[in-house]
Write a protein that holds these residues in place. Structure first.
Motif, PDB file in Angstrom:
ATOM      1  N   ALA A  33      -6.664 -63.585  31.469  1.00  0.00           N
ATOM      2  CA  ALA A  33      -8.104 -63.773  31.281  1.00  0.00           C
ATOM      3  C   ALA A  33      -8.590 -62.972  30.087  1.00  0.00           C
ATOM      4  CB  ALA A  33      -8.864 -63.370  32.544  1.00  0.00           C
ATOM      5  N   ILE A  34      -8.181 -61.726  29.979  1.00  0.00           N
ATOM      6  CA  ILE A  34      -8.594 -60.880  28.852  1.00  0.00           C
ATOM      7  C   ILE A  34      -8.120 -61.488  27.539  1.00  0.00           C
ATOM      8  CG2 ILE A  34      -8.215 -58.641  27.733  1.00  0.00           C
ATOM      9  CD1 ILE A  34      -8.088 -57.476  30.653  1.00  0.00           C
ATOM     10  N   ALA A  35      -6.845 -61.866  27.483  1.00  0.00           N
ATOM     11  CA  ALA A  35      -6.288 -62.445  26.255  1.00  0.00           C
ATOM     12  C   ALA A  35      -7.051 -63.703  25.861  1.00  0.00           C
ATOM     13  CB  ALA A  35      -4.805 -62.762  26.447  1.00  0.00           C
ATOM     14  N   CYS A  36      -7.258 -64.576  26.807  1.00  0.00           N
ATOM     15  CA  CYS A  36      -7.927 -65.842  26.532  1.00  0.00           C
ATOM     16  C   CYS A  36      -9.358 -65.620  26.053  1.00  0.00           C
ATOM     17  CB  CYS A  36      -7.898 -66.717  27.770  1.00  0.00           C
ATOM     18  SG  CYS A  36      -8.588 -68.368  27.509  1.00  0.00           S
ATOM     19  N   LEU A  37     -10.094 -64.772  26.742  1.00  0.00           N
ATOM     20  CA  LEU A  37     -11.494 -64.567  26.377  1.00  0.00           C
ATOM     21  C   LEU A  37     -11.641 -63.922  24.999  1.00  0.00           C
ATOM     22  CD1 LEU A  37     -12.849 -63.589  29.879  1.00  0.00           C
ATOM     23  CD2 LEU A  37     -13.333 -65.686  28.610  1.00  0.00           C
ATOM     24  N   ILE A  38     -10.745 -63.024  24.643  1.00  0.00           N
ATOM     25  CA  ILE A  38     -10.806 -62.421  23.304  1.00  0.00           C
ATOM     26  C   ILE A  38     -10.488 -63.466  22.240  1.00  0.00           C
ATOM     27  CG2 ILE A  38      -9.684 -60.771  21.745  1.00  0.00           C
ATOM     28  CD1 ILE A  38      -9.480 -58.854  24.166  1.00  0.00           C
ATOM     29  N   VAL A  39      -9.467 -64.272  22.476  1.00  0.00           N
ATOM     30  CA  VAL A  39      -9.112 -65.298  21.482  1.00  0.00           C
ATOM     31  C   VAL A  39     -10.191 -66.370  21.401  1.00  0.00           C
ATOM     32  CG1 VAL A  39      -7.392 -66.999  20.768  1.00  0.00           C
ATOM     33  CG2 VAL A  39      -6.649 -64.810  21.688  1.00  0.00           C
ATOM     34  N   ILE A  40     -10.869 -66.651  22.489  1.00  0.00           N
ATOM     35  CA  ILE A  40     -12.003 -67.581  22.446  1.00  0.00           C
ATOM     36  C   ILE A  40     -13.049 -67.056  21.469  1.00  0.00           C
ATOM     37  CG2 ILE A  40     -14.009 -68.406  23.755  1.00  0.00           C
ATOM     38  CD1 ILE A  40     -12.064 -68.677  26.183  1.00  0.00           C
ATOM     39  N   GLN A  41     -13.328 -65.764  21.523  1.00  0.00           N
ATOM     40  CA  GLN A  41     -14.318 -65.191  20.610  1.00  0.00           C
ATOM     41  C   GLN A  41     -13.839 -65.294  19.162  1.00  0.00           C
ATOM     42  OE1 GLN A  41     -17.536 -64.140  21.229  1.00  0.00           O
ATOM     43  NE2 GLN A  41     -17.528 -64.346  19.011  1.00  0.00           N
ATOM     44  N   ILE A  42     -12.559 -65.024  18.938  1.00  0.00           N
ATOM     45  CA  ILE A  42     -12.011 -65.161  17.579  1.00  0.00           C
ATOM     46  C   ILE A  42     -12.157 -66.605  17.114  1.00  0.00           C
ATOM     47  CG2 ILE A  42      -9.898 -65.051  16.183  1.00  0.00           C
ATOM     48  CD1 ILE A  42      -9.019 -62.690  18.052  1.00  0.00           C
ATOM     49  N   SER A  43     -11.875 -67.530  18.002  1.00  0.00           N
ATOM     50  CA  SER A  43     -11.999 -68.953  17.686  1.00  0.00           C
ATOM     51  C   SER A  43     -13.438 -69.308  17.304  1.00  0.00           C
ATOM     52  CB  SER A  43     -11.540 -69.767  18.898  1.00  0.00           C
ATOM     53  OG  SER A  43     -11.766 -71.127  18.724  1.00  0.00           O
ATOM     54  N   ASN A  48     -17.467 -70.016  12.603  1.00  0.00           N
ATOM     55  CA  ASN A  48     -18.591 -69.457  11.845  1.00  0.00           C
ATOM     56  C   ASN A  48     -18.154 -68.755  10.559  1.00  0.00           C
ATOM     57  OD1 ASN A  48     -20.552 -70.294  13.743  1.00  0.00           O
ATOM     58  ND2 ASN A  48     -20.066 -68.559  15.043  1.00  0.00           N
ATOM     59  N   ASN A  49     -16.935 -69.072  10.111  1.00  0.00           N
ATOM     60  CA  ASN A  49     -16.391 -68.510   8.869  1.00  0.00           C
ATOM     61  C   ASN A  49     -16.404 -66.975   8.861  1.00  0.00           C
ATOM     62  OD1 ASN A  49     -15.846 -71.052   7.671  1.00  0.00           O
ATOM     63  ND2 ASN A  49     -18.043 -71.241   7.251  1.00  0.00           N
ATOM     64  N   ASN A  50     -16.048 -66.383   9.979  1.00  0.00           N
ATOM     65  CA  ASN A  50     -16.053 -64.937  10.104  1.00  0.00           C
ATOM     66  C   ASN A  50     -14.718 -64.434  10.665  1.00  0.00           C
ATOM     67  OD1 ASN A  50     -17.194 -62.427   9.883  1.00  0.00           O
ATOM     68  ND2 ASN A  50     -18.287 -62.533  11.821  1.00  0.00           N
ATOM     69  N   LYS A  51     -13.620 -65.101  10.287  1.00  0.00           N
ATOM     70  CA  LYS A  51     -12.320 -64.818  10.874  1.00  0.00           C
ATOM     71  C   LYS A  51     -11.841 -63.397  10.592  1.00  0.00           C
ATOM     72  CE  LYS A  51      -7.527 -66.153  11.056  1.00  0.00           C
ATOM     73  NZ  LYS A  51      -6.475 -66.981  10.560  1.00  0.00           N
ATOM     74  N   GLU A  52     -11.881 -62.968   9.337  1.00  0.00           N
ATOM     75  CA  GLU A  52     -11.314 -61.663   8.981  1.00  0.00           C
ATOM     76  C   GLU A  52     -11.998 -60.516   9.711  1.00  0.00           C
ATOM     77  OE1 GLU A  52      -8.459 -61.418   7.461  1.00  0.00           O
ATOM     78  OE2 GLU A  52      -8.531 -63.611   7.323  1.00  0.00           O
ATOM     79  N   GLU A  53     -13.308 -60.540   9.740  1.00  0.00           N
ATOM     80  CA  GLU A  53     -14.048 -59.490  10.443  1.00  0.00           C
ATOM     81  C   GLU A  53     -13.751 -59.532  11.938  1.00  0.00           C
ATOM     82  OE1 GLU A  53     -18.662 -58.160  11.099  1.00  0.00           O
ATOM     83  OE2 GLU A  53     -18.102 -59.054   9.173  1.00  0.00           O
ATOM     84  N   ILE A  88      -8.815 -75.050  17.813  1.00  0.00           N
ATOM     85  CA  ILE A  88     -10.139 -74.427  17.928  1.00  0.00           C
ATOM     86  C   ILE A  88     -10.977 -75.179  18.971  1.00  0.00           C
ATOM     87  CG2 ILE A  88     -12.277 -73.854  16.693  1.00  0.00           C
ATOM     88  CD1 ILE A  88      -9.842 -72.177  15.838  1.00  0.00           C
ATOM     89  N   ILE A  89     -10.921 -76.493  18.932  1.00  0.00           N
ATOM     90  CA  ILE A  89     -11.644 -77.311  19.918  1.00  0.00           C
ATOM     91  C   ILE A  89     -11.130 -77.014  21.326  1.00  0.00           C
ATOM     92  CG2 ILE A  89     -11.981 -79.689  20.750  1.00  0.00           C
ATOM     93  CD1 ILE A  89     -11.966 -80.486  17.706  1.00  0.00           C
ATOM     94  N   ASP A  90      -9.816 -76.911  21.466  1.00  0.00           N
ATOM     95  CA  ASP A  90      -9.230 -76.624  22.777  1.00  0.00           C
ATOM     96  C   ASP A  90      -9.677 -75.268  23.310  1.00  0.00           C
ATOM     97  OD1 ASP A  90      -7.945 -79.054  22.597  1.00  0.00           O
ATOM     98  OD2 ASP A  90      -5.985 -78.196  22.136  1.00  0.00           O
ATOM     99  N   MET A  91      -9.860 -74.301  22.420  1.00  0.00           N
ATOM    100  CA  MET A  91     -10.342 -72.992  22.868  1.00  0.00           C
ATOM    101  C   MET A  91     -11.783 -73.082  23.360  1.00  0.00           C
ATOM    102  SD  MET A  91      -7.758 -71.088  22.889  1.00  0.00           S
ATOM    103  CE  MET A  91      -8.575 -69.596  23.432  1.00  0.00           C
ATOM    104  N   ASP A  92     -12.568 -74.005  22.791  1.00  0.00           N
ATOM    105  CA  ASP A  92     -13.914 -74.243  23.328  1.00  0.00           C
ATOM    106  C   ASP A  92     -13.825 -74.674  24.787  1.00  0.00           C
ATOM    107  OD1 ASP A  92     -15.089 -73.647  20.903  1.00  0.00           O
ATOM    108  OD2 ASP A  92     -15.421 -75.729  20.329  1.00  0.00           O
TER     109      ASP A  92
END
Length: 98
Positions: A33-43, A48-53, A88-92
């Motif tokens: 759950a932790i891994a998925c939710l963090i990667v969802i936020q990265i996705s 929003n073109n903010n990958k590096e940050e 990315i869509i799948d992470m949504d």
């Protein structure tokens, strides 16, 4: 109810054999759950073109919580930059599931 206390309807065809089911521990479930939710936020940040940050902020969290080893292949692609638009869509949808 099965021998391993997995609820199901007797009117449906069972998709598993009780002897072949391995239940996950609470720790395994929480780590996923932790891994998925963090990667969802990265996705979301990639959209929003903010990958590096986002990676700069969230990678230490993945390491802090010790969940790098439970990332699935799609989550790994999102982190390493080899993801597709479909990933990315799948992470949504993963977000919707949580």
């Amino acid at each position: 109810m099965s021998k391993k206390k997995i609820a199901f309807s007797n009117s449906l065809v069972s998709r598993w054999d009780d002897d072949k089911v391995t239940l996950k521990s609470h720790e395994e479930i929480c780590k996923r759950a932790i891994a998925c939710l963090i990667v969802i936020q990265i996705s979301c940040d990639i959209r929003n073109n903010n990958k590096e940050e986002s990676l700069k902020f969230f990678m230490p969290m993945l390491e802090k919580f010790g969940v790098m080893d439970v990332l699935n292949s799609k989550e790994k692609r999102i982190i390493d930059g080899t993801h597709t638009e479909q990933d990315i869509i799948d992470m949504d949808w993963a977000y919707e599931a949580y």
